[in-house]
Design a protein around this motif. Sequence first.
Motif, PDB file in Angstrom:
ATOM      1  N   TYR A 202       0.848  -1.203   0.000  1.00 15.56           N
ATOM      2  CA  TYR A 202       0.000   0.000   0.000  1.00 15.56           C
ATOM      3  C   TYR A 202       0.880   1.248   0.000  1.00 15.56           C
ATOM      4  N   ASN A 203       1.926   1.224   0.811  1.00 10.60           N
ATOM      5  CA  ASN A 203       2.833   2.368   0.909  1.00 10.60           C
ATOM      6  C   ASN A 203       3.456   2.688  -0.451  1.00 10.60           C
TER       7      ASN A 203
ATOM      8  N   HIS B 232       0.836   4.133  -2.716  1.00 13.21           N
ATOM      9  CA  HIS B 232       0.497   5.507  -2.331  1.00 13.21           C
ATOM     10  C   HIS B 232       1.576   6.475  -2.788  1.00 13.21           C
ATOM     11  N   ARG B 233       2.820   6.063  -2.657  1.00 17.30           N
ATOM     12  CA  ARG B 233       3.921   6.944  -3.079  1.00 17.30           C
ATOM     13  C   ARG B 233       3.879   7.141  -4.594  1.00 17.30           C
TER      14      ARG B 233
ATOM     15  N   ASP C 294      -0.172   8.778  -5.098  1.00 19.20           N
ATOM     16  CA  ASP C 294      -0.375   9.986  -4.318  1.00 19.20           C
ATOM     17  C   ASP C 294      -1.805  10.212  -3.814  1.00 19.20           C
ATOM     18  N   ASN C 295      -2.598   9.159  -3.709  1.00 21.29           N
ATOM     19  CA  ASN C 295      -3.885   9.317  -3.016  1.00 21.29           C
ATOM     20  C   ASN C 295      -4.354   7.965  -2.490  1.00 21.29           C
ATOM     21  N   HIS C 296      -5.154   8.027  -1.411  1.00 15.57           N
ATOM     22  CA  HIS C 296      -5.531   6.798  -0.710  1.00 15.57           C
ATOM     23  C   HIS C 296      -6.393   5.860  -1.558  1.00 15.57           C
TER      24      HIS C 296
ATOM     25  N   ALA D   4      -4.454   4.124  -4.216  1.00 15.11           N
ATOM     26  CA  ALA D   4      -3.451   3.243  -3.604  1.00 15.11           C
ATOM     27  C   ALA D   4      -4.110   1.988  -3.028  1.00 15.11           C
TER      28      ALA D   4
ATOM     29  N   CYS E  33       1.083   0.170 -11.277  1.00 15.84           N
ATOM     30  CA  CYS E  33       1.215   1.629 -11.111  1.00 15.84           C
ATOM     31  C   CYS E  33       1.474   2.297 -12.463  1.00 15.84           C
TER      32      CYS E  33
ATOM     33  N   VAL F  38       3.576   8.659   4.391  1.00 12.43           N
ATOM     34  CA  VAL F  38       2.274   8.272   3.833  1.00 12.43           C
ATOM     35  C   VAL F  38       1.294   8.169   4.995  1.00 12.43           C
TER      36      VAL F  38
ATOM     37  N   PRO G 173      -3.934   4.620   6.817  1.00 12.91           N
ATOM     38  CA  PRO G 173      -5.396   4.565   6.659  1.00 12.91           C
ATOM     39  C   PRO G 173      -6.147   4.012   7.874  1.00 12.91           C
TER      40      PRO G 173
END
Lengths: 179, 177
Positions: free
Chosen positions: A32-33, A36-37, A40-42, A45, A81, B55, B58
């Motif tokens: 997930y990390n 997200h990197r 750039d959004n939850h 990601a 990605c 980050v 969540p």
Amino acid sequence: MGESDNQLLDRYSAGDEAAFEELVRRHQKIIYNLAHRMLDNHADAADLAQRTFVQAFLHYQSFKRESSFRTWLYQICINLCRNAIRDRAYRTHEDIHEMELADPQDTFADVAGTELKDRMGRVIHTLPARQKEALVLRVYHDHAFEEIGTIMRCSEGAAKANYHHAVDHLRRALASNEE
Amino acid sequence: MTCHEIKNVTVPYLELDLEPSRIRDITLHLDGCAECRVDMEAVRQVLVRVKGLAVPDPGDRFWDDFPDRVRLELARERPPIPFSLRLWKGRAVWPMALAATMLFVVGAWSLAGLFDRGSPPSQSSTVAQTPTVAEYDLPQLDEAEWQQFWDEDPDLALADMAAGLDRQAVDRLFKDI
């Protein structure tokens, strides 16, 4: 000591659902990390991390075990990605090359006055995909360049070059903004 | 080393990803070159700032639910298994196998009963219930009816008698011939 990923994978292929759960829990945060990197959004990601595991378990029989299971997950995640970034570029009618070659000063003009972290995050977001991948894998996931090359399916030298270009890109962008 | 060469190795220098002799050369150059020192510090700042970007987590609920969401999506994406194969997967196998075996046994037993209808009785039952030759040979008619039947058409009466004989009776009748 806990079981290795490969042992869990063997148990999963024999129909053990507990092994599936253990494998997902073991790697969910790191995947997930990474997603997200890169995105750039939850929401994106979370979706991409989920799809990474789905792809991994759908095709686990094609995992040759030449690398670690985690490296294999990284490879899947990075590929997804790239597709997501490409799709996003199509959706917004952006030319990906224009995005890659955007003048750092223009980028900073848009974000002038915001916090430094936000600026840095945004500049990272404008990096070409492969530079961003190398940067994220090196800085946030502490991978050796050899492993970054494996994940990105390129040579160790190419991984290094992408990383160096990314840092240089950020340095120039930051310097331009601070002038 | 020249300033141009230094610019190309700032990142590996900061990450100590160079031969020790090269690191020593660069350090010597930096000691005497303010411009390259500024550049090097700028790169170091970039790395420090990039590293400092976190980050957002969540939350526990997201992580707790995550494996189940993956499992659901996986079930949706898997190609459907044909019904015949599905029967052999999971818990239905043993009851199905048992039911199939029972069906087979019952079916075989019924078929055997059909084919065995005219077969000779077993040895023990033969001893207990062996009829006399006369009982075998005579059709189920009383004396008067039989006489009338014989008088009307002896050939038909004989044919009728022969049809009523089983293999055992025929063997017994013709054993001396």
